[in-house]
Each structure stands twice: as C-alpha cells, then as structure tokens.
Design a protein around this motif. Structure first.
Motif, PDB file in Angstrom:
ATOM      1  N   GLY A   1      11.239  11.526 -20.594  1.00  0.00           N
ATOM      2  CA  GLY A   1      10.325  10.662 -21.328  1.00  0.00           C
ATOM      3  C   GLY A   1      10.450   9.205 -20.936  1.00  0.00           C
TER       4      GLY A   1
ATOM      5  N   LEU B   1       8.299   8.794 -17.849  1.00  0.00           N
ATOM      6  CA  LEU B   1       6.874   8.768 -18.186  1.00  0.00           C
ATOM      7  C   LEU B   1       6.497   7.445 -18.846  1.00  0.00           C
ATOM      8  N   ASP B   2       7.370   6.935 -19.712  1.00  0.00           N
ATOM      9  CA  ASP B   2       7.083   5.667 -20.390  1.00  0.00           C
ATOM     10  C   ASP B   2       7.011   4.512 -19.399  1.00  0.00           C
TER      11      ASP B   2
ATOM     12  N   GLU C   1       3.852   4.821 -17.364  1.00  0.00           N
ATOM     13  CA  GLU C   1       2.693   4.425 -18.158  1.00  0.00           C
ATOM     14  C   GLU C   1       2.606   2.907 -18.290  1.00  0.00           C
TER      15      GLU C   1
ATOM     16  N   ALA D   1       7.895  15.342 -24.363  1.00  0.00           N
ATOM     17  CA  ALA D   1       7.503  13.988 -23.959  1.00  0.00           C
ATOM     18  C   ALA D   1       6.207  13.974 -23.162  1.00  0.00           C
ATOM     19  N   GLY D   2       5.775  15.162 -22.669  1.00  0.00           N
ATOM     20  CA  GLY D   2       4.513  15.209 -21.946  1.00  0.00           C
ATOM     21  C   GLY D   2       4.565  15.815 -20.570  1.00  0.00           C
ATOM     22  N   ALA D   3       5.722  16.317 -20.123  1.00  0.00           N
ATOM     23  CA  ALA D   3       5.765  17.032 -18.851  1.00  0.00           C
ATOM     24  C   ALA D   3       4.849  18.248 -18.933  1.00  0.00           C
TER      25      ALA D   3
ATOM     26  N   VAL E   1      -0.973   8.281 -17.282  1.00  0.00           N
ATOM     27  CA  VAL E   1      -0.064   9.421 -17.354  1.00  0.00           C
ATOM     28  C   VAL E   1      -0.743  10.504 -18.195  1.00  0.00           C
TER      29      VAL E   1
ATOM     30  N   ARG F   1      -0.275  13.441 -20.220  1.00  0.00           N
ATOM     31  CA  ARG F   1       0.811  14.131 -20.914  1.00  0.00           C
ATOM     32  C   ARG F   1       0.339  15.461 -21.482  1.00  0.00           C
ATOM     33  N   HIS F   2       1.111  16.482 -21.209  1.00  0.00           N
ATOM     34  CA  HIS F   2       0.774  17.838 -21.636  1.00  0.00           C
ATOM     35  C   HIS F   2       0.629  17.915 -23.164  1.00  0.00           C
TER      36      HIS F   2
ATOM     37  N   ARG G   1      -1.525  16.568 -25.111  1.00  0.00           N
ATOM     38  CA  ARG G   1      -2.002  15.389 -25.821  1.00  0.00           C
ATOM     39  C   ARG G   1      -3.397  15.018 -25.372  1.00  0.00           C
TER      40      ARG G   1
ATOM     41  N   ASP H   1      -6.291  12.825 -24.089  1.00  0.00           N
ATOM     42  CA  ASP H   1      -6.234  11.645 -23.217  1.00  0.00           C
ATOM     43  C   ASP H   1      -7.613  10.994 -23.164  1.00  0.00           C
TER      44      ASP H   1
END
Length: 479
Positions: free
Chosen positions: A122, A125-126, A129, A176-178, A472, A474-475, A477, A479
């Motif tokens: 995460g 990814l942050d 982003e 976290a979005g992977a 990014v 994110r899985h 979520r 967008d």
C-alpha cells in the motif's frame, strides 16, 4: 459544453465490433458521447480525419514498477506507442513489499537496485498515486518478492509459517488495491517453490477475486508439465489465470504451439484462463548460461561485470575472447540478454489466437533493451495487421484493449463508450509502424498521432506533453 470533441475519425471501440465513422466527445475525463457531434459546442476540437480513434492500449505484461515513479524526460516508451494503462509486477517480481539496502537477487534486479524501500504494498501504491504516473497502473504482487522478503534461503520450499506470512502480505496488498499475484517459477528465487506453496501463498486471491499471472516453470522441453501445473494452481485457487508471454523456446520445440494452445483451450472449458504474448521471435530476461545452447544468437542487454558488452552478440564476443559462449555468459554476471530461440510460425499462431492479449514484457532499465519496450503495439498494427494481414484491425485493437480490460477487471476502460474513462489513441492505420530495432531499440514508433489519458492530451506525434495524467487502478474500488 464538452471539454473536447475528437472529430472526423473512424472509431474502433475495442469490443471487436466493426469500425464506424463517428466523433467522440469528452467531458470531465470521460467519454461523454459518440456520434455525429460536429455541430455541438466544445472548448477544444481535435481533427481526426483519416485516422483511427480507439481506446488507449493496455500493456498487460510490464516491469514498469519503478519506471512509473520516475518523471519521464523526452519521449515515453509507453505513451509514444499509444499505451495508456500498464499491468506491473509480472513474473513474480514486484517492487513491493520489500525493503533492501543492497541489490536483491536476479531477476528482481531488473527493476534496478535503488528503489527497494516499501515495507507495505500500500505504501508503494500511495507514493505512485501521489507522484502522478504517466499512464494508469494496475499492480500485481510478486511471489518471488514475497519469498525474498520472508525466507532466509531460496533454495527450498517455504515452511507453512513462511507461506502464511507471505499470504498475509498478499492479503494486505489486495486490501490496498493490488489486482492479484504473479509467479516466476522459472527463475532461481522461486524455482524451489512447490505447487502447494503457491496455492498456500495465493489463498487470499480466492476471496478477493484477484487474478494470478504465471511465468510458468518451463517454456521449452517440459512445457506440457509446466502448463499443467499452472492450470492446476489456477483451478485450485478458483481464480482467473493468465499465462504470461506464452511461447516455445528452442528449435526442438518449434511448432509445438499447436499442442499447447489446444491444451489451454481444453482447460478453458472448465476454468477462466487466457494468456498474453509479444509480437517478436526473440525473448529477453536475465543472462542464463543454460539458455545459450537453445538460441541462434544471444544479445547482451546489460552487464555489471563488463558494461561494454551491452548491445553486442554474446557469440561474437566469445569468439573474440577465445572462450565458449557459456563461459562468457558466466563471466558477465550479473547481466541480461535477448535470446533468438523462437519460431515466427509459433509467434504468429499464438498472437492470432482468440485468447491472446498483447503485452510488451519490456525491461525499462536495461542499457540496451529489447525493442518490444518501445515498439510492441505499433508492430502489431503495422507488421501483423497491415503487412501480414494476420487478423483484422478491429481484432488487433480488441486484443490490446477490451479483451485485456475484461480479463484484468479494469472497469470503465478498454472500450470507447459513454461513461467510460477517456483513454484514447488516435493513429494512422496506413502509417503506424514500430521503428525500434535490436540495433536501435529506443526509436519512437511512427503513426501514433495523439494519446489521451483520462481525457488529457498526454502525447502528440511521439512527444510527451503531460506525464502525470495516469491513475492507480486499485482492485475493487470505483475509479
């Protein structure tokens, strides 16, 4: 009022449907309308007469994890060929979660040696982003990266406790979005991993609906067994399975794609599976002495022991230095290479298959990279569609957009439709072509007129204009 109308072009929408003459309107980063829109008001207009207007290309197989963090200078290897979205973390190698003060073992070092600072996925990814990447990014967690993080030795199977800790990291990354996990069972860091270990580590994928992408254990003599293992892993986990860069290596295996594709087709009757490929008959990875004898030629892409070897033929250098190519491959370590060991007939057959998506597998940090890093997508459009007529332009665009978005769960992308994100490429079907060669691997492609990322003009005629328009993805979520 629309922000932009791309007018006068021929739309190929990414679904595989026939092309149509239409204008495309964009508002607030999304496609607002498609049709006869020239009489409507817009703040800007883009003349696409005589051009194809298509969804931005999706590169489903990249190693751009670190590249995405950098602010590009000059032409961009992905934007310049019409790519608006990349899938990173393939072949078991992801930049996170791993903190390392020194260079990690190959092939993790293909991402460089100085950016291994993310204790949590995460966190990566942050930061990505916050930096604003040049293209959209959907990110996988590498199984080999998890092994390096949690195991004191890589020449053995993980213990149940180690597998549990790796699975915990994967679960955190998915939260976290992977978008899933990748494996690289072919490579030394994961070669000792059993099927049971991969299933144990990948267990969080099942509940999260993540994907597993697999660089299988062997792509030459033992490919049948390696395919069966990969398919069984995906079936056991009950998740979408992507076979990475499907190919057959070595002269003895030329022509075997007939059998391997039949095996994948049979598996697809009972589980979700597909594969990606690149449009070249040469592969590229770490320099492995064991791969030399399989190849007609080997070109060195980088070497820490001898930087002057980059871009040169291993065989020619070996003759000059009076050693065997295998010995020179050992002397150049650590190093990378391009292997000329594939059949063009297999490449064409695999690329033309309905399950085939397009991925570059480019290595952005090689000194003298494989030209696929810069030329993959225009090569499909120019060489395989216009010159070879292997399949239609609509089919090619589908393989590079709509099919990829569906397989990787990239909602609102890959298809030009009202409400979808405005990732758009405008290109000249009569002129589009790859210019990157093995001798000159970073030449910018021809015929890509404009690339819009989330509605912003990011590239024009190969020139980068906006290198922070990406997001990014994110899985799970919106967008």
């Amino acid at each position: 009022m629309f922000d932009l109308i791309i007018e006068g072009g021929t739309v190929i929408d990414g679904t595989g449907a026939p092309r149509l003459r239409a204008d495309v309107a964009i508002a607030q980063g999304r496609v607002a309308a498609i049709g006869a829109l020239s009489a409507l008001a817009a703040r800007e207009r883009f003349d696409a007469r005589g051009r194809i207007v298509a969804p931005g290309f999706i590169d489903v197989h990249t190693h751009d994890d670190r590249l995405l963090l950098d602010t590009p200078v000059g032409a961009h290897s992905k934007l310049s060929q019409g790519v608006t979205t990349v899938v990173t973390g393939n072949c078991g190698v992801s930049l996170a979660p791993l903190q390392a003060a020194t260079s990690p073992p190959a092939p993790l070092d293909l991402l460089g040696t100085d950016a291994w600072r993310f204790a949590r996925f995460g966190d990566y990814l942050d930061e990505l982003e916050a930096s604003g990447p040049a293209v959209n990014a959907a990110c996988l967690v590498g199984h080999s990266t998890l092994r390096v993080r949690h195991m004191d030795r890589l020449d053995r199977e993980a213990t149940s406790h180690e597998a549990q800790r790796m699975a915990g990291d994967l679960a955190d990354a998915l939260a976290a979005g992977a978008i899933g996990m990748s494996t690289g069972l072919y490579y030394p860091p994961a070669r000792a991993a059993s099927m049971q270990e991969v299933v144990a580590v990948g267990a969080p994928l099942t509940g999260a609906g993540g994907v597993i992408t697999m660089h299988i254990r062997d792509e030459s003599d033992a490919i049948d067994e390696a395919l069966r293992e990969a398919l069984l892993i995906g079936r056991t986990l009950g998740v979408d399975t992507v076979l990475s860069h499907h190919k057959l290596v070595g002269k003895a295996n030329h022509g075997r794609s007939v059998q391997t594709l039949a095996m994948i087709e049979q598996a697809a009757e009972g589980q979700p599976v597909c594969f990606d490929c690149y449009p070249y008959n040469a592969s590229s990875t770490m320099l492995l002495p064991g791969r030399v004898a399989q190849s007609d030629d080997v070109r060195v892409t980088w070497s820490k022991a001898d930087a002057s070897a980059a871009g040169q033929s291993l065989f020619a250098l070996a003759r000059e230095r009076g050693v065997t190519p295998e010995q020179l491959a050992q002397d150049l370590q650590p190093a990378g290479a391009i292997y000329f060991a594939m059949s063009e007939a297999d490449v064409s057959r695999i690329l033309a298959h309905p399950m085939a998506m397009v991925g570059s597998d480019g290595l952005a940090h090689d000194v003298s990279p494989h030209p696929r890093l810069w030329g993959t997508f225009p090569r499909v459009l120019g060489h395989y569609v216009r010159e070879r007529r292997l399949f239609s332009l609509e089919t090619a665009v589908h393989k590079m957009t709509g099919l990829s978005a569906r397989r990787f769960g990239l909602r609102g992308r890959g298809v030009l439709a009202p409400g979808h994100h405005a990732d758009v490429v405008v290109f000249d079907a009569q002129r589009v072509a790859d210019r990157a060669t093995f001798a000159h691997p970073t030449e910018v492609s021809a015929g890509i007129d404009a690339v819009f990322v989330n509605g912003r003009l990011a590239c024009r005629d190969g020139r980068s204009l906006d290198v922070h328009a990406g997001r990014v993805l994110r899985h799970g979520r919106a967008d």
